[in-house]
Design a protein around this motif. Structure first.
Motif, PDB file in Angstrom:
ATOM      1  N   LYS A 162      65.909  37.701  39.698  1.00 25.63           N
ATOM      2  CA  LYS A 162      64.708  36.874  39.869  1.00 25.63           C
ATOM      3  C   LYS A 162      63.892  37.353  41.072  1.00 25.63           C
ATOM      4  CE  LYS A 162      67.062  32.790  38.033  1.00 25.63           C
ATOM      5  NZ  LYS A 162      67.708  31.508  38.419  1.00 25.63           N
ATOM      6  N   MET A 163      64.571  37.641  42.177  1.00 24.11           N
ATOM      7  CA  MET A 163      63.865  38.110  43.370  1.00 24.11           C
ATOM      8  C   MET A 163      63.186  39.450  43.097  1.00 24.11           C
ATOM      9  SD  MET A 163      64.403  35.793  45.799  1.00 24.11           S
ATOM     10  CE  MET A 163      64.235  36.565  47.398  1.00 24.11           C
ATOM     11  N   LEU A 164      63.888  40.344  42.412  1.00 24.83           N
ATOM     12  CA  LEU A 164      63.317  41.655  42.099  1.00 24.83           C
ATOM     13  C   LEU A 164      62.142  41.530  41.136  1.00 24.83           C
ATOM     14  CD1 LEU A 164      66.562  43.817  41.710  1.00 24.83           C
ATOM     15  CD2 LEU A 164      64.864  43.957  43.544  1.00 24.83           C
ATOM     16  N   THR A 165      62.232  40.603  40.186  1.00 28.35           N
ATOM     17  CA  THR A 165      61.143  40.382  39.240  1.00 28.35           C
ATOM     18  C   THR A 165      59.860  40.042  39.978  1.00 28.35           C
ATOM     19  OG1 THR A 165      62.707  39.593  37.563  1.00 28.35           O
ATOM     20  CG2 THR A 165      60.391  39.029  37.236  1.00 28.35           C
ATOM     21  N   GLY A 166      59.972  39.186  40.998  1.00 22.71           N
ATOM     22  CA  GLY A 166      58.795  38.835  41.792  1.00 22.71           C
ATOM     23  C   GLY A 166      58.277  40.004  42.606  1.00 22.71           C
ATOM     24  N   LEU A 167      59.176  40.804  43.155  1.00 27.30           N
ATOM     25  CA  LEU A 167      58.774  41.924  44.011  1.00 27.30           C
ATOM     26  C   LEU A 167      58.100  43.046  43.228  1.00 27.30           C
ATOM     27  CD1 LEU A 167      61.880  42.050  46.363  1.00 27.30           C
ATOM     28  CD2 LEU A 167      59.507  41.779  47.123  1.00 27.30           C
ATOM     29  N   ILE A 168      58.617  43.356  42.036  1.00 30.38           N
ATOM     30  CA  ILE A 168      58.035  44.464  41.272  1.00 30.38           C
ATOM     31  C   ILE A 168      56.933  43.977  40.332  1.00 30.38           C
ATOM     32  CG2 ILE A 168      60.156  45.802  41.427  1.00 30.38           C
ATOM     33  CD1 ILE A 168      60.773  45.106  38.544  1.00 30.38           C
ATOM     34  N   ASN A 169      56.794  42.652  40.203  1.00 28.43           N
ATOM     35  CA  ASN A 169      55.711  42.046  39.427  1.00 28.43           C
ATOM     36  C   ASN A 169      55.691  42.545  37.984  1.00 28.43           C
ATOM     37  OD1 ASN A 169      53.494  40.333  39.070  1.00 28.43           O
ATOM     38  ND2 ASN A 169      52.017  41.944  39.598  1.00 28.43           N
ATOM     39  N   LYS A 170      56.839  42.529  37.344  1.00 29.53           N
ATOM     40  CA  LYS A 170      56.919  42.891  35.933  1.00 29.53           C
ATOM     41  C   LYS A 170      58.133  42.211  35.306  1.00 29.53           C
ATOM     42  CE  LYS A 170      58.145  47.252  35.079  1.00 29.53           C
ATOM     43  NZ  LYS A 170      58.231  48.733  35.216  1.00 29.53           N
ATOM     44  N   ASN A 171      58.138  42.113  33.996  1.00 30.82           N
ATOM     45  CA  ASN A 171      59.266  41.501  33.298  1.00 30.82           C
ATOM     46  C   ASN A 171      60.540  42.301  33.528  1.00 30.82           C
ATOM     47  OD1 ASN A 171      57.485  39.613  32.231  1.00 30.82           O
ATOM     48  ND2 ASN A 171      57.246  40.687  30.293  1.00 30.82           N
ATOM     49  N   THR A 172      61.663  41.596  33.591  1.00 29.37           N
ATOM     50  CA  THR A 172      62.957  42.260  33.725  1.00 29.37           C
ATOM     51  C   THR A 172      63.939  41.651  32.733  1.00 29.37           C
ATOM     52  OG1 THR A 172      63.730  40.709  35.427  1.00 29.37           O
ATOM     53  CG2 THR A 172      62.624  42.721  36.192  1.00 29.37           C
ATOM     54  N   ASN A 173      65.026  42.369  32.503  1.00 33.03           N
ATOM     55  CA  ASN A 173      66.095  41.914  31.615  1.00 33.03           C
ATOM     56  C   ASN A 173      67.416  42.021  32.380  1.00 33.03           C
ATOM     57  OD1 ASN A 173      64.449  42.042  28.871  1.00 33.03           O
ATOM     58  ND2 ASN A 173      64.012  43.899  30.025  1.00 33.03           N
ATOM     59  N   GLY A 174      68.266  41.034  32.240  1.00 33.05           N
ATOM     60  CA  GLY A 174      69.565  41.050  32.905  1.00 33.05           C
ATOM     61  C   GLY A 174      70.688  40.926  31.898  1.00 33.05           C
ATOM     62  N   LEU A 175      71.702  41.765  32.047  1.00 29.93           N
ATOM     63  CA  LEU A 175      72.891  41.695  31.199  1.00 29.93           C
ATOM     64  C   LEU A 175      74.095  41.515  32.113  1.00 29.93           C
ATOM     65  CD1 LEU A 175      73.806  41.935  28.186  1.00 29.93           C
ATOM     66  CD2 LEU A 175      74.380  44.314  28.704  1.00 29.93           C
ATOM     67  N   TYR A 176      74.699  40.334  32.053  1.00 37.01           N
ATOM     68  CA  TYR A 176      75.750  39.964  32.993  1.00 37.01           C
ATOM     69  C   TYR A 176      77.088  39.759  32.284  1.00 37.01           C
ATOM     70  CZ  TYR A 176      71.673  39.112  35.911  1.00 37.01           C
ATOM     71  OH  TYR A 176      70.508  39.265  36.601  1.00 37.01           O
ATOM     72  N   PHE A 177      78.164  39.844  33.033  1.00 36.30           N
ATOM     73  CA  PHE A 177      79.451  39.426  32.490  1.00 36.30           C
ATOM     74  C   PHE A 177      79.327  37.968  32.026  1.00 36.30           C
ATOM     75  CE2 PHE A 177      82.800  42.379  34.639  1.00 36.30           C
ATOM     76  CZ  PHE A 177      82.043  43.484  34.322  1.00 36.30           C
ATOM     77  N   ILE A 178      78.801  37.133  32.922  1.00 40.35           N
ATOM     78  CA  ILE A 178      78.634  35.707  32.652  1.00 40.35           C
ATOM     79  C   ILE A 178      77.256  35.283  33.153  1.00 40.35           C
ATOM     80  CG2 ILE A 178      79.495  33.382  33.147  1.00 40.35           C
ATOM     81  CD1 ILE A 178      82.250  34.788  33.740  1.00 40.35           C
ATOM     82  N   ALA A 179      76.518  34.549  32.321  1.00 37.87           N
ATOM     83  CA  ALA A 179      75.200  34.049  32.712  1.00 37.87           C
ATOM     84  C   ALA A 179      75.237  32.527  32.722  1.00 37.87           C
ATOM     85  CB  ALA A 179      74.126  34.545  31.743  1.00 37.87           C
ATOM     86  N   ASN A 180      75.008  31.932  33.898  1.00 39.09           N
ATOM     87  CA  ASN A 180      75.009  30.468  33.990  1.00 39.09           C
ATOM     88  C   ASN A 180      73.945  29.844  33.091  1.00 39.09           C
ATOM     89  OD1 ASN A 180      75.643  30.681  37.537  1.00 39.09           O
ATOM     90  ND2 ASN A 180      77.118  30.375  35.895  1.00 39.09           N
ATOM     91  N   ASP A 181      72.790  30.491  33.011  1.00 38.08           N
ATOM     92  CA  ASP A 181      71.680  29.961  32.218  1.00 38.08           C
ATOM     93  C   ASP A 181      70.988  31.123  31.512  1.00 38.08           C
ATOM     94  OD1 ASP A 181      69.513  28.731  31.093  1.00 38.08           O
ATOM     95  OD2 ASP A 181      68.696  27.929  32.970  1.00 38.08           O
ATOM     96  N   ALA A 182      71.284  31.291  30.226  1.00 36.62           N
ATOM     97  CA  ALA A 182      70.739  32.428  29.474  1.00 36.62           C
ATOM     98  C   ALA A 182      69.307  32.211  29.015  1.00 36.62           C
ATOM     99  CB  ALA A 182      71.633  32.718  28.259  1.00 36.62           C
ATOM    100  N   SER A 183      68.706  31.067  29.361  1.00 32.34           N
ATOM    101  CA  SER A 183      67.309  30.842  28.981  1.00 32.34           C
ATOM    102  C   SER A 183      66.366  31.664  29.839  1.00 32.34           C
ATOM    103  CB  SER A 183      66.960  29.352  29.095  1.00 32.34           C
ATOM    104  OG  SER A 183      67.058  28.913  30.435  1.00 32.34           O
ATOM    105  N   GLY A 184      66.880  32.238  30.940  1.00 34.44           N
ATOM    106  CA  GLY A 184      66.047  33.061  31.812  1.00 34.44           C
ATOM    107  C   GLY A 184      65.187  32.218  32.727  1.00 34.44           C
TER     108      GLY A 184
END
Length: 348
Positions: free
Chosen positions: A186-208
């Protein structure tokens, strides 16, 4: 191969390799037209693994993987004084004084803190996230000075992201990490000002999450939409994975851009895995060799099988070899816990 070396190597092959086998297959499925970006300390072994498998033509990625030396501490430090970032930087649990918060969560040194804020404010006690709004009010009058202090870090970080190839108009990133809330993404998304995708072992909230005008999309490989204290063992005892999947340099706490365009990286305290990285490297060798052998032989693991393997090591006091136990410590200053030993925490 002596007994200790053999134990380290076989632990990597039996514990980490099956987990990384399944995770890597999901990376390949989700990486079309995306740059795989291996994040933080855990990203070190992921980058090592993906590079090996790609070099051996065992996987096909559209872009070479990138290892990004970032941390929550570094990212939070870069956003000091940014009122829009307080809701992220002050969200995680913490109990202590304002001084302790600045030193442990934002990587600020003792003398720097006293130069930035009044000593009376530094002595205020807080408990996060309960006191989030109160702390925001305390810091609001000092945001300009905090932002000026953080400016060199922010400039260094932005230059690093540009040099690494994750910012600009290029392909979107597929950010890879153990999990869980996607704070770094989330922090990187704001810094680079573009959409990002995350693939995690476990995602607390997959709604993004929506970050400004951009999206931080998230997926969990082993489990999605599950919170702490819900009884899911791979999450509750994920500290075991965080300890053993770490980098030789430990946590990055600051980046500075020099006049010649070069970057200087500054690191936090070293825990046992960094002090004994020659041992951890043997664990990684076993893990990477195990995944390579699995791909060559067409061996795959179901999520249920992975969970059973993890449970066998995470619940039995005798499952983790003595030769490996000294590696299960991690610097958790971010949460105010100092150096944690996972095997001691879980009674292993």
């Amino acid at each position: 191969m002596n007994i200790s070396h053999k134990s380290l190597y076989e632990f990597g092959m039996s514990f980490l390799a099956p987990i990384l086998n399944h995770y890597t297959r999901q990376i390949v499925k989700n990486s079309k037209n995306k740059i795989p970006v291996c994040l933080a300390r855990e990203g070190w072994v992921l980058h090592l693994l993906l590079t090996r498998l790609q070099d051996k033509n065992l996987i096909k990625l559209d872009f070479p993987p990138i290892y990004l030396r970032v941390s929550r501490t570094l990212l939070f430090r870069s956003q000091l004084g940014n009122a829009d970032a307080w809701d992220i930087t002050l969200k995680n649990r913490f109990k202590g004084s304002v001084l302790q918060l600045l030193m442990k969560r934002f990587g600020i040194q003792f003398h720097e803190a006293y130069a930035l804020l009044p000593s009376t404010l530094l002595d205020f006690e807080l408990s996060l996230p309960e006191d989030l709004e109160k702390v925001k009010q305390w810091l609001a009058p000092h945001e300009e000075r905090l932002a000026e202090f953080a400016h060199p870090t922010k400039m260094g970080l932005l230059a690093y992201l540009d040099q690494a190839g994750v910012s600009g108009s290029g392909p979107e990133s597929l950010m890879l990490d153990i999990g869980y809330a996607g704070t770094i993404q989330k922090m990187l998304t704001g810094l680079i000002n573009k959409n990002t995708n995350g693939l995690y072992f476990i995602a607390n909230d997959a709604s993004g999450a929506k970050v400004g005008k951009n999206l931080a999309r998230m997926k969990g490989v082993f489990r999605e939409d599950i919170n702490w204290q819900a009884g899911y063992l791979m999450l509750e005892r994920s500290l075991l994975l965080e300890c053993i999947m770490t980098a030789p340099h430990g946590q990055v706490v600051d980046i500075r851009l020099q006049s010649n365009g070069q970057l200087d990286f500054f690191y936090g305290r070293l825990a046992a895995p960094q002090r004994h990285f020659q041992d951890l490297d043997v664990v990684f060798q076993g893990a990477v060799d195990g995944v390579e052998a699995g791909f060559k032989s067409g061996i795959e693991y179901s999520i249920e099988e992975i969970e059973e393997i993890f449970s066998a090591f995470a619940c039995s006091p005798s499952a983790i070899p003595k030769a490996v136990q000294h590696l299960f410590s991690i610097d958790d200053e971010f949460s105010g816990n100092g150096i944690l030993n996972a095997t001691a925490v879980f009674g292993l």
